[in-house]
Motif scaffolding. Structure first.
Motif, PDB file in Angstrom:
ATOM      1  N   TYR A   1       0.912  -1.242  -0.252  1.00 20.76           N
ATOM      2  CA  TYR A   1      -0.211  -0.362  -0.056  1.00 20.76           C
ATOM      3  C   TYR A   1       0.738   1.298  -0.118  1.00 20.76           C
ATOM      4  O   TYR A   1       2.034   1.096   0.148  1.00 20.76           O
TER       5      TYR A   1
ATOM      6  N   ARG B   1      -3.689   9.714   3.661  1.00 22.27           N
ATOM      7  CA  ARG B   1      -4.312   9.770   2.535  1.00 22.27           C
ATOM      8  C   ARG B   1      -3.848  10.788   1.361  1.00 22.27           C
ATOM      9  O   ARG B   1      -4.041  12.186   1.892  1.00 22.27           O
TER      10      ARG B   1
ATOM     11  N   GLN C   1     -23.943   8.821   3.314  1.00 17.63           N
ATOM     12  CA  GLN C   1     -23.418   8.278   3.283  1.00 17.63           C
ATOM     13  C   GLN C   1     -22.112   8.133   1.938  1.00 17.63           C
ATOM     14  O   GLN C   1     -22.523   6.278   0.986  1.00 17.63           O
TER      15      GLN C   1
ATOM     16  N   LYS D   1     -19.592   9.635  -3.727  1.00 21.86           N
ATOM     17  CA  LYS D   1     -19.682   8.843  -4.536  1.00 21.86           C
ATOM     18  C   LYS D   1     -20.535   7.628  -5.512  1.00 21.86           C
ATOM     19  O   LYS D   1     -19.992   7.516  -6.192  1.00 21.86           O
TER      20      LYS D   1
ATOM     21  N   ASN E   1      -4.555   1.732  -4.087  1.00 25.08           N
ATOM     22  CA  ASN E   1      -5.087   1.548  -3.231  1.00 25.08           C
ATOM     23  C   ASN E   1      -5.935   0.207  -3.472  1.00 25.08           C
ATOM     24  O   ASN E   1      -5.747  -1.138  -2.638  1.00 25.08           O
ATOM     25  N   ASP E   2      -7.140   0.744  -3.723  1.00 21.99           N
ATOM     26  CA  ASP E   2      -8.221  -0.339  -3.725  1.00 21.99           C
ATOM     27  C   ASP E   2      -8.137  -1.916  -5.044  1.00 21.99           C
ATOM     28  O   ASP E   2      -8.333  -2.639  -4.114  1.00 21.99           O
TER      29      ASP E   2
ATOM     30  N   ARG F   1      -5.699  -3.629  -1.964  1.00 17.84           N
ATOM     31  CA  ARG F   1      -6.983  -4.130  -0.912  1.00 17.84           C
ATOM     32  C   ARG F   1      -8.234  -5.476  -1.758  1.00 17.84           C
ATOM     33  O   ARG F   1      -7.647  -5.798  -0.495  1.00 17.84           O
TER      34      ARG F   1
ATOM     35  N   GLN G   1     -12.625  -4.229   1.153  1.00 15.06           N
ATOM     36  CA  GLN G   1     -13.092  -2.369   2.169  1.00 15.06           C
ATOM     37  C   GLN G   1     -12.690  -1.522   1.011  1.00 15.06           C
ATOM     38  O   GLN G   1     -11.518  -0.758   1.498  1.00 15.06           O
ATOM     39  N   PHE G   2     -13.167  -1.384   0.043  1.00 19.29           N
ATOM     40  CA  PHE G   2     -12.702   0.192  -0.821  1.00 19.29           C
ATOM     41  C   PHE G   2     -12.738   1.472  -0.155  1.00 19.29           C
ATOM     42  O   PHE G   2     -14.015   1.847   0.440  1.00 19.29           O
ATOM     43  N   GLU G   3     -12.401   2.082   0.117  1.00 19.87           N
ATOM     44  CA  GLU G   3     -12.125   3.592  -0.014  1.00 19.87           C
ATOM     45  C   GLU G   3     -11.870   4.830  -0.985  1.00 19.87           C
ATOM     46  O   GLU G   3     -11.466   5.836  -0.868  1.00 19.87           O
TER      47      GLU G   3
ATOM     48  N   ASP H   1      -9.451   5.465  -3.827  1.00 19.40           N
ATOM     49  CA  ASP H   1      -8.640   5.660  -3.860  1.00 19.40           C
ATOM     50  C   ASP H   1      -6.914   4.889  -4.186  1.00 19.40           C
ATOM     51  O   ASP H   1      -7.267   3.365  -4.239  1.00 19.40           O
TER      52      ASP H   1
END
Length: 284
Positions: A3, A8, A32, A70, A264-265, A268, A280-282, A284
């Motif tokens: 990672y 971030r 959300q 999102k 990073n996703d 991940r 757990q996607f964020e 980025d």
């Protein structure tokens, strides 16, 4: 590759979360990561005005910089989606404008569609009741459309003496439902009921009137919980590849996928797979 380490990454430029955004001509809620835009003139079947066109255009442009959003849901208040341009607030005044004024208006409405297609977030339309004229274009410019059996979608432009080529209809509609079907709807201005719209591929899914918004939001929430950087890339390529040959498209997708592999996703997802866990996607 591990990672990326440290804080971030904060993108340069004017970023916005839109958490405190308060529109004047429609409703907006953010929960959300899902923004819900509600056209809110139910007593008139939610028609658009000069001001709401412009405000929607500006909001979709701003979404390109809204890291906290999102996915987007577009719907109408009451039992209708949108009846198009307001007859009294738009159609009447247009009959009194000169050619430069008319062109300024048609370019503004087209800019709304451009902004919807350019914003990186997937747009899910929840459609019940009347979805006509410019309202049908708002649905068409969305990425996913959930409808109801009782809905009526019509590209009404020829009914008022105008061409069917409005706000990108002649480019977008054939790509969604096919050239022949699009030609029929754009020449005649007739309405499709929900079952026909689903059969022709205009609607992705039919829902009950009571559940259509909830199901659209649930789908948008699932997208918002996914790899949103990659979703934005998918949307961009869906848009750009319309104007590419196959070889160009394959090369463009090679570059796009290589970019996503550096996120990073992606890492991940790999580590979650190895650990037999859900990623757990964020974004980025």
């Amino acid at each position: 590759m591990p990672y990326l380490t440290g804080e971030r990454h904060q993108l340069p430029g004017n970023r916005s979360e839109l958490a405190d955004y308060q529109p004047q001509h429609f409703l907006f809620a953010l929960e959300q990561g899902v923004a819900t835009i509600t056209l809110n003139r139910p007593e008139r079947k939610n028609p658009l005005t000069f001001d709401s066109y412009a405000e929607l255009r500006d909001l979709f442009r701003a979404l390109a910089y809204a890291d906290g959003v999102k996915a987007v849901v577009v719907t109408g208040a009451g039992e209708n989606f949108c009846s198009g341009g307001d007859v009294h607030d738009i159609i009447g005044p247009l009959t009194r404008l000169d050619m430069p004024g008319l062109l300024a208006f048609t370019r503004m409405t087209g800019d709304l569609v451009k902004a919807m297609r350019a914003c990186p977030q997937p747009i899910v339309a929840a459609i019940d009741g009347i979805c006509a004229g410019a309202g049908a274009i708002l649905a068409l410019a969305s990425d996913i459309r959930y409808g109801t059996a009782r809905s009526k979608t019509a590209f009404l432009f020829t009914r008022v003496g105008l061409a069917g080529c409005d706000m990108g209809a002649c480019a977008l509609l054939p790509r969604v439902i096919g050239q022949g079907r699009a030609a029929e709807l754009l020449y005649t201005g007739r309405s499709m009921n929900g079952e026909e719209a689903e059969r022709w591929g205009f609607f992705n899914r039919l829902c009950s009137p009571e559940s259509v918004l909830a199901e659209a939001r649930a789908f948008a929430a699932a997208l918002a919980a996914g790899p949103t950087f990659a979703h934005g890339m998918t949307k961009k390529m869906l848009q750009q590849e319309w104007n590419m040959g196959v070889d160009e498209a394959i090369e463009a997708e090679a570059q796009a996928q290589a970019i996503c592999m550096a996120t990073n996703d992606f890492h991940r997802a790999y580590h979650a797979f190895v650990a037999k866990e859900k990623p757990q996607f964020e974004g980025d």
